[in-house]
Design an enzyme around this catalytic site. Structure first.
Site, PDB file in Angstrom:
ATOM      1  N   GLY A  50       0.769  -1.241   0.000  1.00 18.87           N
ATOM      2  CA  GLY A  50       0.000   0.000   0.000  1.00 18.87           C
ATOM      3  C   GLY A  50       0.798   1.288   0.000  1.00 18.87           C
ATOM      4  CD  GLU A 104       1.081   0.426   7.003  1.00 12.78           C
ATOM      5  OE1 GLU A 104       0.838   0.659   5.802  1.00 12.78           O
ATOM      6  OE2 GLU A 104       0.717  -0.617   7.567  1.00 12.78           O
ATOM      7  CG  ASP A 105      -1.413   1.669   3.113  1.00 11.42           C
ATOM      8  OD1 ASP A 105      -1.196   1.342   4.302  1.00 11.42           O
ATOM      9  OD2 ASP A 105      -1.970   0.904   2.304  1.00 11.42           O
ATOM     10  CG  ASP A 108      -9.088   0.643   9.590  1.00  7.78           C
ATOM     11  OD1 ASP A 108      -9.814   1.413  10.214  1.00  7.78           O
ATOM     12  OD2 ASP A 108      -9.540  -0.327   8.949  1.00  7.78           O
ATOM     13  CE  LYS A 136     -10.324   4.153   6.782  1.00 12.60           C
ATOM     14  NZ  LYS A 136     -10.913   2.863   6.374  1.00 12.60           N
ATOM     15  CG  PHE A 157     -12.842   0.605   1.773  1.00 18.20           C
ATOM     16  CD1 PHE A 157     -11.997  -0.110   2.609  1.00 18.20           C
ATOM     17  CD2 PHE A 157     -12.722   0.435   0.395  1.00 18.20           C
ATOM     18  CE1 PHE A 157     -11.041  -0.978   2.089  1.00 18.20           C
ATOM     19  CE2 PHE A 157     -11.770  -0.439  -0.133  1.00 18.20           C
ATOM     20  CZ  PHE A 157     -10.932  -1.143   0.721  1.00 18.20           C
ATOM     21  CG  ASP A 164      -5.748  -3.440  -2.410  1.00 13.31           C
ATOM     22  OD1 ASP A 164      -5.378  -3.012  -1.295  1.00 13.31           O
ATOM     23  OD2 ASP A 164      -6.109  -4.617  -2.591  1.00 13.31           O
ATOM     24  NE  ARG A 170      -2.076  -3.061  -4.205  1.00 10.85           N
ATOM     25  CZ  ARG A 170      -2.265  -3.183  -2.880  1.00 10.85           C
ATOM     26  NH1 ARG A 170      -2.188  -2.122  -2.105  1.00 10.85           N
ATOM     27  NH2 ARG A 170      -2.529  -4.359  -2.349  1.00 10.85           N
TER      28      ARG A 170
HETATM   29  P1  5GP Z   1      -5.138  -1.917  10.495  1.00 11.81           P
HETATM   30  O1  5GP Z   1      -4.247  -3.077  10.842  1.00 11.81           O
HETATM   31  O2  5GP Z   1      -4.654  -0.584  11.020  1.00 11.81           O
HETATM   32  O3  5GP Z   1      -6.584  -2.172  10.843  1.00 11.81           O
HETATM   33  O4  5GP Z   1      -5.221  -1.799   8.930  1.00 11.81           O
HETATM   34  C1  5GP Z   1      -4.149  -1.712   8.173  1.00 11.81           C
HETATM   35  C2  5GP Z   1      -4.393  -2.145   6.757  1.00 11.81           C
HETATM   36  O5  5GP Z   1      -5.790  -2.292   6.409  1.00 11.81           O
HETATM   37  C3  5GP Z   1      -3.874  -1.079   5.854  1.00 11.81           C
HETATM   38  O6  5GP Z   1      -2.485  -1.201   5.673  1.00 11.81           O
HETATM   39  C4  5GP Z   1      -4.664  -1.338   4.602  1.00 11.81           C
HETATM   40  O7  5GP Z   1      -4.065  -2.374   3.878  1.00 11.81           O
HETATM   41  C5  5GP Z   1      -6.019  -1.815   5.106  1.00 11.81           C
HETATM   42  N1  5GP Z   1      -6.986  -0.702   5.144  1.00 11.81           N
HETATM   43  C6  5GP Z   1      -7.504  -0.086   6.220  1.00 11.81           C
HETATM   44  N2  5GP Z   1      -8.373   0.880   5.854  1.00 11.81           N
HETATM   45  C7  5GP Z   1      -8.394   0.890   4.506  1.00 11.81           C
HETATM   46  C8  5GP Z   1      -9.099   1.674   3.523  1.00 11.81           C
HETATM   47  O8  5GP Z   1      -9.877   2.604   3.802  1.00 11.81           O
HETATM   48  N3  5GP Z   1      -8.838   1.373   2.223  1.00 11.81           N
HETATM   49  C9  5GP Z   1      -7.992   0.389   1.849  1.00 11.81           C
HETATM   50  N4  5GP Z   1      -7.836   0.195   0.540  1.00 11.81           N
HETATM   51  N5  5GP Z   1      -7.304  -0.363   2.737  1.00 11.81           N
HETATM   52  C10 5GP Z   1      -7.510  -0.115   4.057  1.00 11.81           C
HETATM   53 MG    MG Z   2      -0.721  -1.006   4.570  1.00 13.39          MG
END
Ligand code: 5GP
Ligand code: MG
Length: 179
Positions: A50, A104-105, A108, A136, A157, A164, A170
């Site tokens: 990402g 990181e992208d 969440d 977020k 989202f 993606d 992407r």
């Molecule tokens: P976390 O572990 O913080 O819940 O989530 C991390 C991963 O979930 C991110 O690196 C990404 O791959 C995916 N993710 C979380 N929110 C989004 C979103 O709004 N869009 C997309 N495409 N991926 C997300």
């Molecule tokens: Mg990521």
């Protein structure tokens, strides 16, 4: 020309953040990093897939001596009661006593970042911080301190600019959100 809605798999996404808005946020992050890491020769560690566009654009604005490397977080089903296990792949560089900045992208729930911080801390870096393009805050489940946040967004989202939806999206230079 105004951007239009895109379709990926079964979903529609509408324009949300323009490439210009992203580059302004990224430039501000780079300015802070240039100041705060001057003379520390940071090791930037981009989390694939990402963060590839974010890492590329951010690093073009970094003007201090630095290194960049790439890792992946692989998920697989565990055999025990823990269920989902995540593992860090691809790190060859010595992290001990380095000033590490994870790229990181999006953060969440923070589950991924929590795991990464634990793994990296074990290797005793001189310092460890996170720079994420998106965050977020409403979704965060861990007590994480994310020092560098490009843009805080609501619980939508999003796709584009590296992010993606099931493999697609992407490649767009702008960010879209699910409608
Ligand atoms: P976390 O572990 O913080 O819940 O989530 C991390 C991963 O979930 C991110 O690196 C990404 O791959 C995916 N993710 C979380 N929110 C989004 C979103 O709004 N869009 C997309 N495409 N991926 C997300
Ligand atoms: Mg990521």
């Amino acid at each position: 020309m105004p951007l239009s809605t895109i379709s990926l798999h079964d979903k529609e996404f509408s324009p949300y953040l323009s490439a210009n808005e992203l580059s302004t946020a990224i430039r501000l992050l780079a300015q802070r990093l240039n100041e705060e890491y001057a003379n520390r020769q940071p090791l930037f560690v981009a989390v694939l897939n990402g963060s590839f566009m974010f890492a590329a654009d951010l690093l073009k604005e970094i003007t201090i001596p630095c290194e960049i490397t790439f890792i992946r977080v692989a998920s697989y089903e565990g055999t025990g009661s823990t269920g989902h296990i995540q593992q860090v792949l691809g790190l060859r560089e010595e992290v001990k006593e380095r000033h590490v900045v994870l790229l990181e992208d999006i953060v969440d729930t923070g589950n991924t970042m929590q795991l990464l911080l634990e793994q990296f801390n074990k290797q005793e870096p001189a310092s460890l911080e996170v720079a994420t393009l998106f965050m977020k805050p409403e979704c965060l489940l861990h007590d994480l301190h994310i020092r560098y946040v490009g843009l805080s967004i609501p619980n939508d989202f999003i796709v584009g600019y590296g992010l993606d939806y099931d493999g697609l999206g992407r490649n767009y230079p702008d960010v879209y959100k699910a409608v």
